[in-house]
Design an enzyme around this catalytic site. Sequence first.
Site, PDB file in Angstrom:
ATOM      1  N   PRO A  94      37.543  48.563  44.114  1.00 41.39           N
ATOM      2  CA  PRO A  94      37.526  48.318  45.452  1.00 41.39           C
ATOM      3  C   PRO A  94      38.866  47.974  45.981  1.00 41.39           C
ATOM      4  CG  PRO A  94      36.635  46.504  44.232  1.00 41.39           C
ATOM      5  CD  PRO A  94      36.885  47.830  43.360  1.00 41.39           C
ATOM      6  N   ASP A  95      39.067  48.191  47.483  1.00 40.90           N
ATOM      7  CA  ASP A  95      40.141  47.594  47.940  1.00 40.90           C
ATOM      8  C   ASP A  95      39.921  46.138  48.461  1.00 40.90           C
ATOM      9  OD1 ASP A  95      38.564  47.940  50.184  1.00 40.90           O
ATOM     10  OD2 ASP A  95      39.835  49.509  51.227  1.00 40.90           O
ATOM     11  N   PHE A  96      40.749  45.531  49.341  1.00 39.93           N
ATOM     12  CA  PHE A  96      40.604  44.236  49.763  1.00 39.93           C
ATOM     13  C   PHE A  96      39.643  43.863  50.971  1.00 39.93           C
ATOM     14  CE2 PHE A  96      43.833  44.091  46.554  1.00 39.93           C
ATOM     15  CZ  PHE A  96      43.364  42.842  45.722  1.00 39.93           C
ATOM     16  N   ARG A  97      40.065  44.793  51.921  1.00 43.12           N
ATOM     17  CA  ARG A  97      39.575  44.461  53.305  1.00 43.12           C
ATOM     18  C   ARG A  97      38.330  45.463  53.911  1.00 43.12           C
ATOM     19  NH1 ARG A  97      44.647  42.530  52.837  1.00 43.12           N
ATOM     20  NH2 ARG A  97      45.036  40.506  53.190  1.00 43.12           N
ATOM     21  N   ASN A 168      49.766  47.120  44.039  1.00 42.75           N
ATOM     22  CA  ASN A 168      48.437  47.148  42.936  1.00 42.75           C
ATOM     23  C   ASN A 168      48.737  46.575  41.865  1.00 42.75           C
ATOM     24  OD1 ASN A 168      47.193  48.551  45.213  1.00 42.75           O
ATOM     25  ND2 ASN A 168      47.680  50.671  44.271  1.00 42.75           N
ATOM     26  N   ILE A 169      47.680  45.907  41.052  1.00 42.89           N
ATOM     27  CA  ILE A 169      48.046  45.290  40.050  1.00 42.89           C
ATOM     28  C   ILE A 169      47.269  45.761  39.042  1.00 42.89           C
ATOM     29  CG2 ILE A 169      48.321  43.042  41.094  1.00 42.89           C
ATOM     30  CD1 ILE A 169      45.367  42.348  40.589  1.00 42.89           C
ATOM     31  N   ASP A 170      46.680  47.011  39.263  1.00 47.64           N
ATOM     32  CA  ASP A 170      45.808  47.971  38.128  1.00 47.64           C
ATOM     33  C   ASP A 170      46.730  48.622  37.314  1.00 47.64           C
ATOM     34  OD1 ASP A 170      46.558  49.966  39.641  1.00 47.64           O
ATOM     35  OD2 ASP A 170      45.138  49.902  40.973  1.00 47.64           O
ATOM     36  N   HIS A 187      53.611  42.841  43.711  1.00 47.07           N
ATOM     37  CA  HIS A 187      52.581  41.799  43.635  1.00 47.07           C
ATOM     38  C   HIS A 187      52.248  41.501  42.153  1.00 47.07           C
ATOM     39  CE1 HIS A 187      51.016  42.498  47.889  1.00 47.07           C
ATOM     40  NE2 HIS A 187      52.348  41.928  47.903  1.00 47.07           N
ATOM     41  N   CYS A 200      56.586  25.391  29.354  1.00 39.49           N
ATOM     42  CA  CYS A 200      56.238  26.205  28.392  1.00 39.49           C
ATOM     43  C   CYS A 200      56.530  27.755  28.331  1.00 39.49           C
ATOM     44  CB  CYS A 200      54.594  25.997  27.733  1.00 39.49           C
ATOM     45  SG  CYS A 200      54.118  27.000  26.614  1.00 39.49           S
ATOM     46  N   CYS A 221      46.892  28.637  26.280  1.00 42.77           N
ATOM     47  CA  CYS A 221      48.040  28.652  25.638  1.00 42.77           C
ATOM     48  C   CYS A 221      47.956  28.156  24.324  1.00 42.77           C
ATOM     49  CB  CYS A 221      49.096  28.171  26.304  1.00 42.77           C
ATOM     50  SG  CYS A 221      50.694  28.192  25.577  1.00 42.77           S
ATOM     51  N   CYS A 224      50.645  24.873  24.088  1.00 42.63           N
ATOM     52  CA  CYS A 224      50.218  23.621  24.841  1.00 42.63           C
ATOM     53  C   CYS A 224      48.493  23.604  25.766  1.00 42.63           C
ATOM     54  CB  CYS A 224      51.243  23.481  25.992  1.00 42.63           C
ATOM     55  SG  CYS A 224      51.048  24.677  27.416  1.00 42.63           S
ATOM     56  N   THR A 262      47.438  51.421  52.410  1.00 43.62           N
ATOM     57  CA  THR A 262      48.036  49.994  52.582  1.00 43.62           C
ATOM     58  C   THR A 262      47.805  49.729  53.898  1.00 43.62           C
ATOM     59  OG1 THR A 262      49.494  48.450  52.555  1.00 43.62           O
ATOM     60  CG2 THR A 262      50.403  50.587  52.783  1.00 43.62           C
ATOM     61  N   SER A 263      47.134  48.521  54.028  1.00 44.15           N
ATOM     62  CA  SER A 263      47.014  48.027  55.675  1.00 44.15           C
ATOM     63  C   SER A 263      48.108  47.533  56.233  1.00 44.15           C
ATOM     64  CB  SER A 263      45.860  47.042  55.747  1.00 44.15           C
ATOM     65  OG  SER A 263      46.077  45.936  54.895  1.00 44.15           O
ATOM     66  N   ASN A 286      46.544  57.666  55.187  1.00 45.07           N
ATOM     67  CA  ASN A 286      45.852  56.404  55.157  1.00 45.07           C
ATOM     68  C   ASN A 286      44.421  56.834  55.877  1.00 45.07           C
ATOM     69  OD1 ASN A 286      45.602  53.819  54.237  1.00 45.07           O
ATOM     70  ND2 ASN A 286      45.846  53.061  56.423  1.00 45.07           N
ATOM     71  N   CYS A 324      43.026  59.123  50.984  1.00 47.55           N
ATOM     72  CA  CYS A 324      44.433  59.533  50.398  1.00 47.55           C
ATOM     73  C   CYS A 324      44.779  60.647  49.230  1.00 47.55           C
ATOM     74  CB  CYS A 324      44.898  58.213  49.775  1.00 47.55           C
ATOM     75  SG  CYS A 324      45.073  56.902  50.970  1.00 47.55           S
TER      76      CYS A 324
END
Length: 390
Positions: A94-97, A168-170, A187, A200, A221, A224, A262-263, A286, A324
């Site tokens: 899913p997208d965010f918005r 994206n972080i995917d 990001h 650490c 971790c 620590c 992207t928005s 878009n 897209c």
Amino acid sequence: MADPDPSDPEETQAGKVQEAQDSESDTEEGAAGGEAEMDFLRNFFSQTLGLGTQKERLLDELTLEGVSRYMQSERCRRVICLVGAGISTSAGIPDFRSPNTGLYANLEKYRLPYPEAIFEISYFKKHPEPFFALAKELYPGQFKPTICHYFIRLLKEKGLLLRCYTQNIDTLERVAGLEPEDLVEAHGTFYTSHCISSGCRQEYSLSWMKEKIFSEVTPKCEKCQSVVKPDIVFFGENLPARFFSCMQSDFLKVDLLIIMGTSLQVQPFASLIGKAPLSTPRLLINKEKTGQTDPFLGMMMALGGGMDFDSKKAYRDVAWLGDCDQGCLALADLLGWKKELEDLVRKEHASIDAQSASRSPNPTTSASSRNSPPPPTKEEPRTTEGEKPQ
């Protein structure tokens, strides 16, 4: 030690020299400050009033066809892609918005004070559990790259891709075949993780983090016992240094910006559209127009030049409105790459399915197979030129 004697000729001369140096230093600082002010004013009048600029029109028409012809010319050698969550939605992420279907609209079960808290570093440090529960649903490795991802891969293979800047972080850009050098993961990424303790900072691998997340154990971790966080950028954290170093060099030489999914609402990523030279064409693929900031406000907030699709002064911005993947297929078709792109998608997805099947006891229900992007449809796209289908 005795105080200096002001009547001593040598000390009097030294004092005069020091005063002259101080005065000269103040003059240089004043000149530098004045030059900075002049630079600001020059940029202000250039971007808001179009004074003293070189706005060469490089597109023969402000349509997808015009962009494709430009891409096939000698003038277009270096393309930068700016991409967001919209290029991954057909993979099942899913997208965010988006209303009702977006990520922020479906977080009630985590009982957050507000949706964005799940990605705020201050909230994460106190309550990491909601983020890791969500991470299990969205974890890389469960999804296949989309047509958009493979279109960017094709740009690389054609020698046109200068860089892909992704929000994206995917990690799907990596899965699609882009190398770390091809990417600026603005990001951050799930690819590596680190202990959040400043004393650490132990690094952990993707496989280590995956095992913890799917065991529903908050990753701690081993050195620590502090929480370990994937190297994605939360609200309240700085963007990676690579974002700024690549930005300074890449945008001086870019010939075309392709902005997809992207928005353009999150800074400083959104400001990248204003970093390219004033003649550089910009294509938006878009579901809706975006990036159209007010010129005066954009200059005051250092957001760069907003997109201009519709005014009489428009000369370089093109919007292709729709899905897209369909936009990439339409552009590939105009470039004569459509069959090559479709063959690449089929080949790569088959390879991913085969790898998934070798690891899964029941390949027919593997996550990879479930989350394949849908095949191309007959949906007619919309453009900004009289809504003419491509």
